[in-house]
Design an enzyme around this catalytic site. Sequence first.
Site, short mmCIF file in Angstrom:
data_model
loop_
_atom_site.label_atom_id
_atom_site.label_comp_id
_atom_site.label_asym_id
_atom_site.label_seq_id
_atom_site.Cartn_x
_atom_site.Cartn_y
_atom_site.Cartn_z
N ARG A 53 -13.52 10.61 38.96
CA ARG A 53 -12.25 10.73 38.03
C ARG A 53 -12.44 9.47 37.09
O ARG A 53 -12.56 9.56 35.94
CB ARG A 53 -11.06 10.70 38.83
CG ARG A 53 -9.78 10.20 37.96
CD ARG A 53 -8.40 10.49 38.35
NE ARG A 53 -8.17 9.96 39.70
CZ ARG A 53 -7.83 8.99 40.10
NH1 ARG A 53 -7.75 7.77 39.31
NH2 ARG A 53 -7.82 8.71 41.25
N TYR A 105 -1.66 22.59 15.17
CA TYR A 105 -1.53 23.89 16.19
C TYR A 105 -0.32 23.69 17.08
O TYR A 105 0.24 23.03 17.05
CB TYR A 105 -2.75 23.40 17.07
CG TYR A 105 -2.73 24.15 18.57
CD1 TYR A 105 -2.76 25.55 18.54
CD2 TYR A 105 -2.68 23.49 19.88
CE1 TYR A 105 -2.54 26.24 19.80
CE2 TYR A 105 -2.53 24.19 20.87
CZ TYR A 105 -2.58 25.78 21.10
OH TYR A 105 -2.51 26.33 21.95
N ASP A 177 -7.61 15.28 14.33
CA ASP A 177 -7.95 16.30 15.07
C ASP A 177 -8.82 17.23 14.24
O ASP A 177 -8.50 17.83 13.17
CB ASP A 177 -6.75 17.52 15.45
CG ASP A 177 -6.98 18.51 16.41
OD1 ASP A 177 -8.35 19.09 16.17
OD2 ASP A 177 -6.21 18.95 17.00
N LYS A 202 -13.23 25.30 21.23
CA LYS A 202 -13.58 25.66 20.10
C LYS A 202 -15.05 25.71 19.90
O LYS A 202 -16.01 25.91 20.74
CB LYS A 202 -12.60 25.14 19.02
CG LYS A 202 -11.11 25.04 19.72
CD LYS A 202 -10.45 26.09 20.02
CE LYS A 202 -9.04 26.08 20.65
NZ LYS A 202 -8.48 26.95 21.45
O1 P1T Z 1 -6.37 24.70 23.78
P1 P1T Z 1 -6.85 23.14 24.03
O2 P1T Z 1 -8.36 22.97 24.40
O3 P1T Z 1 -6.04 22.38 24.75
O4 P1T Z 1 -6.65 22.70 22.52
C1 P1T Z 1 -5.50 22.41 21.82
C2 P1T Z 1 -5.90 22.50 20.41
C3 P1T Z 1 -5.91 21.41 19.76
N1 P1T Z 1 -6.22 21.31 18.46
C4 P1T Z 1 -6.45 22.38 17.78
C5 P1T Z 1 -6.54 22.06 16.24
C6 P1T Z 1 -6.43 23.69 18.38
O5 P1T Z 1 -6.57 24.48 17.48
C7 P1T Z 1 -5.95 23.70 19.50
C8 P1T Z 1 -5.85 24.96 20.46
N2 P1T Z 1 -5.80 26.22 19.44
C9 P1T Z 1 -5.71 27.32 19.97
C10 P1T Z 1 -5.78 27.67 21.14
C11 P1T Z 1 -5.69 28.21 18.79
O6 P1T Z 1 -5.77 29.60 18.97
O7 P1T Z 1 -5.48 27.87 17.63
#
Ligand code: P1T
Length: 385
Positions: A53, A105, A177, A202
């Site tokens: 961790r 998001y 972000d 992504k």
């Molecule tokens: O899903 P996760 O790995 O927790 O990420 C969150 C997140 C954070 N920042 C941005 C710009 C994002 O697009 C996302 C997650 N977005 C999607 C799942 C979507 O379809 O837009």
Amino acid sequence: MDTQRDLKFASKAIHAGQRPDPATGAIITPIYQTSTFVQSSPGVFKGEYDYSRAANPTRTALQDNIAALEGGRHALAYASGVAATGAVVHLLREGDHVILCDDVYGGTNRLFNRVFKQHGLDISMVDLTNEKAYRDAFRDNTRLVWVETPTNPTLKIIDIEMVSAIAREKDAIAAVDNTFATPYLQNPLSMGAHIVCHSTTKYIGGHSDAIGGVLIMDDDDLHERLKFLQLSEGAVPGIFECFLLLRSTKTLHVRMERHCENAERVARHLEAHDAIERVIYPGLESHPQHPLAMKQMKAGGGMVTAYLKGGLEAARRMLERLEIFALAESLGGVESLVEHPAIMTHASVPPEQRAALGISDSLVRLSVGIEDADDLIADLDAALA
Ligand code: P1T
């Protein structure tokens, strides 16, 4: 040679943070699938590791690799993008004020407004393309500015240099972000941001097979504080996910080139299509902030947003008829995806906020993959016919 600093992007993508395994010569960083590390005497470790961790060699390689790609000194990996976002917010205290980019998001919006607000944070959602509105939003207790650019889903472009400079002037943390742009297209730390966040789910992962997040920062003190939180809160990624992501970053630059090329072709095609009201793509001259996009990004990215003529019925019909574009949340994988933000990724955003942001029933969001662009365009034409 210091591979964190001296190599060009493509070479860093493949080599930074990694060296052949000293025990076996394996060229690929092994999956150190272990929770703990043996000590020869209490407090005496073989290397720098005691418990996974806190740190794990596969995760360290991933963190060092991504830090190099963003041009930062440090990176910390998390179990998801929202876990990475939450870690930054945990730097704050009850009563602190946050300026949150208005178009983010849906899950980020939910995290700030429905989770952290209850813990005593004050949140203002602001259109960060409007410098005056941004300046006016600051209060004495503003401690964090959270930016997404390009924004999700309306692909607004926020001036990172402007936002970061003003945040610094006001003693607030500027966090960007960078999920949509990726470190290949844009490096917010070089434009003055304190922290960069990615959902590695992504483009960095790129194959739709792992959930993850990462934070990158230059400042040693900020790194120490966030590392303490990473250890204390424990939202760390699994070791196998770290391995998958390390494999993925090796091709990030090649994938992004093709994502951008294909997305621009798709955007230009849709812009000329009779069934489409309006296309938003940062690489198009028609984008309201096209010059800024071209200044701070290397290319327009892989995301395209479009308003269809005919509202929800037209959108539903298109989304049901597409064959190569899969109807699914998420983005950034090699395969093309399409989604309906109002019903899917941004359903948790209150309807009046969605209306103000232009997240209407006729809006569809495309994550343009790296298939042959001719096939993608034929798929869109057939669905819109
Ligand atoms: O899903 P996760 O790995 O927790 O990420 C969150 C997140 C954070 N920042 C941005 C710009 C994002 O697009 C996302 C997650 N977005 C999607 C799942 C979507 O379809 O837009």
